[in-house]
Design a protein around this motif. Structure first.
Motif, PDB file in Angstrom:
ATOM      1  N   ASN A 128      -0.284 -25.519  39.965  1.00 16.81           N
ATOM      2  CA  ASN A 128       0.001 -25.462  38.535  1.00 16.81           C
ATOM      3  C   ASN A 128       1.267 -24.663  38.240  1.00 16.81           C
ATOM      4  O   ASN A 128       1.281 -23.782  37.389  1.00 16.81           O
ATOM      5  CB  ASN A 128      -1.192 -24.882  37.765  1.00 16.81           C
ATOM      6  CG  ASN A 128      -2.440 -25.695  37.971  1.00 16.81           C
ATOM      7  OD1 ASN A 128      -2.408 -26.918  37.974  1.00 16.81           O
ATOM      8  ND2 ASN A 128      -3.564 -25.017  38.167  1.00 16.81           N
ATOM      9  N   ASN A 129       2.329 -24.975  38.975  1.00 18.08           N
ATOM     10  CA  ASN A 129       3.641 -24.337  38.806  1.00 18.08           C
ATOM     11  C   ASN A 129       3.632 -22.840  39.072  1.00 18.08           C
ATOM     12  O   ASN A 129       4.493 -22.116  38.570  1.00 18.08           O
ATOM     13  CB  ASN A 129       4.208 -24.631  37.410  1.00 18.08           C
ATOM     14  CG  ASN A 129       4.515 -26.099  37.240  1.00 18.08           C
ATOM     15  OD1 ASN A 129       5.018 -26.739  38.153  1.00 18.08           O
ATOM     16  ND2 ASN A 129       4.198 -26.639  36.082  1.00 18.08           N
ATOM     17  N   THR A 130       2.664 -22.360  39.843  1.00 17.44           N
ATOM     18  CA  THR A 130       2.579 -20.941  40.188  1.00 17.44           C
ATOM     19  C   THR A 130       2.508 -20.792  41.702  1.00 17.44           C
ATOM     20  O   THR A 130       1.730 -21.491  42.358  1.00 17.44           O
ATOM     21  CB  THR A 130       1.324 -20.308  39.551  1.00 17.44           C
ATOM     22  OG1 THR A 130       1.396 -20.477  38.128  1.00 17.44           O
ATOM     23  CG2 THR A 130       1.218 -18.828  39.879  1.00 17.44           C
ATOM     24  N   TRP A 188      19.666 -33.255  42.138  1.00 18.24           N
ATOM     25  CA  TRP A 188      19.982 -32.484  40.942  1.00 18.24           C
ATOM     26  C   TRP A 188      21.491 -32.352  40.752  1.00 18.24           C
ATOM     27  O   TRP A 188      22.012 -32.545  39.656  1.00 18.24           O
ATOM     28  CB  TRP A 188      19.314 -31.106  41.028  1.00 18.24           C
ATOM     29  CG  TRP A 188      19.738 -30.152  39.952  1.00 18.24           C
ATOM     30  CD1 TRP A 188      19.711 -30.355  38.600  1.00 18.24           C
ATOM     31  CD2 TRP A 188      20.263 -28.844  40.139  1.00 18.24           C
ATOM     32  NE1 TRP A 188      20.184 -29.252  37.940  1.00 18.24           N
ATOM     33  CE2 TRP A 188      20.525 -28.303  38.862  1.00 18.24           C
ATOM     34  CE3 TRP A 188      20.529 -28.068  41.264  1.00 18.24           C
ATOM     35  CZ2 TRP A 188      21.043 -27.016  38.679  1.00 18.24           C
ATOM     36  CZ3 TRP A 188      21.034 -26.782  41.073  1.00 18.24           C
ATOM     37  CH2 TRP A 188      21.288 -26.288  39.790  1.00 18.24           C
ATOM     38  N   GLN A 232      10.224 -24.366  42.970  1.00 18.58           N
ATOM     39  CA  GLN A 232       9.958 -24.095  41.550  1.00 18.58           C
ATOM     40  C   GLN A 232      11.211 -24.331  40.702  1.00 18.58           C
ATOM     41  O   GLN A 232      11.159 -24.969  39.659  1.00 18.58           O
ATOM     42  CB  GLN A 232       9.497 -22.644  41.365  1.00 18.58           C
ATOM     43  CG  GLN A 232       8.190 -22.321  42.006  1.00 18.58           C
ATOM     44  CD  GLN A 232       7.032 -22.834  41.186  1.00 18.58           C
ATOM     45  OE1 GLN A 232       6.824 -24.035  41.101  1.00 18.58           O
ATOM     46  NE2 GLN A 232       6.292 -21.945  40.605  1.00 18.58           N
ATOM     47  N   ARG A 233      12.314 -23.791  41.157  1.00 18.88           N
ATOM     48  CA  ARG A 233      13.566 -23.898  40.388  1.00 18.88           C
ATOM     49  C   ARG A 233      14.084 -25.327  40.351  1.00 18.88           C
ATOM     50  O   ARG A 233      14.560 -25.798  39.323  1.00 18.88           O
ATOM     51  CB  ARG A 233      14.603 -22.937  40.948  1.00 18.88           C
ATOM     52  CG  ARG A 233      14.143 -21.501  40.669  1.00 18.88           C
ATOM     53  CD  ARG A 233      15.147 -20.470  41.000  1.00 18.88           C
ATOM     54  NE  ARG A 233      14.658 -19.174  40.538  1.00 18.88           N
ATOM     55  CZ  ARG A 233      14.456 -18.149  41.338  1.00 18.88           C
ATOM     56  NH1 ARG A 233      14.700 -18.243  42.618  1.00 18.88           N
ATOM     57  NH2 ARG A 233      14.023 -16.995  40.846  1.00 18.88           N
ATOM     58  N   LYS A 241      12.272 -28.113  40.714  1.00 16.36           N
ATOM     59  CA  LYS A 241      11.356 -28.903  39.877  1.00 16.36           C
ATOM     60  C   LYS A 241      11.739 -28.764  38.404  1.00 16.36           C
ATOM     61  O   LYS A 241      11.794 -29.739  37.664  1.00 16.36           O
ATOM     62  CB  LYS A 241       9.915 -28.397  40.058  1.00 16.36           C
ATOM     63  CG  LYS A 241       9.064 -29.256  40.929  1.00 16.36           C
ATOM     64  CD  LYS A 241       7.662 -28.723  41.057  1.00 16.36           C
ATOM     65  CE  LYS A 241       6.914 -28.784  39.761  1.00 16.36           C
ATOM     66  NZ  LYS A 241       5.510 -28.446  39.864  1.00 16.36           N
ATOM     67  N   GLN A 242      12.021 -27.542  38.018  1.00 18.33           N
ATOM     68  CA  GLN A 242      12.409 -27.265  36.620  1.00 18.33           C
ATOM     69  C   GLN A 242      13.720 -27.974  36.271  1.00 18.33           C
ATOM     70  O   GLN A 242      13.830 -28.621  35.241  1.00 18.33           O
ATOM     71  CB  GLN A 242      12.528 -25.757  36.421  1.00 18.33           C
ATOM     72  CG  GLN A 242      12.858 -25.368  35.008  1.00 18.33           C
ATOM     73  CD  GLN A 242      12.994 -23.859  34.878  1.00 18.33           C
ATOM     74  OE1 GLN A 242      13.370 -23.169  35.829  1.00 18.33           O
ATOM     75  NE2 GLN A 242      12.701 -23.354  33.704  1.00 18.33           N
ATOM     76  N   ARG A 243      14.712 -27.865  37.155  1.00 16.02           N
ATOM     77  CA  ARG A 243      16.021 -28.473  36.907  1.00 16.02           C
ATOM     78  C   ARG A 243      15.936 -30.003  36.851  1.00 16.02           C
ATOM     79  O   ARG A 243      16.673 -30.634  36.118  1.00 16.02           O
ATOM     80  CB  ARG A 243      17.041 -28.073  37.975  1.00 16.02           C
ATOM     81  CG  ARG A 243      17.273 -26.589  38.185  1.00 16.02           C
ATOM     82  CD  ARG A 243      18.011 -25.926  37.069  1.00 16.02           C
ATOM     83  NE  ARG A 243      18.455 -24.570  37.266  1.00 16.02           N
ATOM     84  CZ  ARG A 243      17.737 -23.486  37.503  1.00 16.02           C
ATOM     85  NH1 ARG A 243      16.460 -23.577  37.702  1.00 16.02           N
ATOM     86  NH2 ARG A 243      18.284 -22.290  37.568  1.00 16.02           N
ATOM     87  N   GLY A 279      13.293 -31.637  35.924  1.00 12.71           N
ATOM     88  CA  GLY A 279      12.350 -32.039  34.872  1.00 12.71           C
ATOM     89  C   GLY A 279      11.076 -32.635  35.416  1.00 12.71           C
ATOM     90  O   GLY A 279      10.487 -33.531  34.799  1.00 12.71           O
TER      91      GLY A 279
END
Length: 164
Positions: free
Chosen positions: A23-25, A116, A156-157, A159-161, A163
């Motif tokens: 869960n993104n943690t 990315w 994590q980073r 995945k965020q970039r 989206g």
């Protein structure tokens, strides 16, 4: 994985490390580390791979370590840097143990980074270069568990970039 070299047919795994991402943690308490006992273990390999840093008290046979890792892994998605090499090394160990191959899905952070940045596939980036691009400390590099933690931060980073 930390290995004795880059040839899945001739080289072996020295250690395996993993950390869970749920869960993104990053779940550090849900981690895995196994150092595999080696009968032929040279100081050069130990220094190169960094397995002398914080060696766990307990070393496992290859079969114990691989079985424990596969159990830990379950049906989770593998994430790594040039993950197909790690999978090839694990599959070679599984083959020596007369077992099947890993069937888990896998994501490669180097591929994610290139997607990315829209960089051609043939360009390669070391784990150190990827870490530097996100200002991630490399203090625990070249240990399987240290690399796993760095990879989880990069994942994590990215995945965020991307989206995701």
């Amino acid at each position: 994985t930390e290995t004795t070299g880059l040839d899945p047919e001739k080289d072996v795994i020295l250690s395996i490390g993993a950390v869970a991402v749920e869960n993104n943690t990053i779940v550090v308490k849900d981690s895995f580390e196994a150092l595999i006992f080696q009968e032929k273990f040279t100081p050069e390999v130990a220094l190169k791979s960094g397995v002398l840093k914080g060696i766990p008290d307990e070393k496992h046979s290859e079969s114990e370590a691989i079985e424990a890792f596969v159990t830990y892994l379950g049906n989770a998605i593998l994430v790594g840097h040039r993950i197909h090499f790690d999978i090839a090394m694990i599959n070679s160990a599984l083959e020596r143990l007369h077992c099947g191959k890993l069937k888990n899905e896998a994501l490669d952070i180097e591929v994610m980074f290139k997607k990315w940045k829209q960089i051609p596939e043939e360009k390669q980036y070391s784990l150190d270069e990827l870490s530097a691009s996100f200002k991630i400390s490399k203090s625990e590099r070249h240990t399987a568990s240290g690399d796993a933690f760095i990879i989880s931060l990069l994942f994590q980073r990215l995945k965020q970039r991307l989206g995701l």
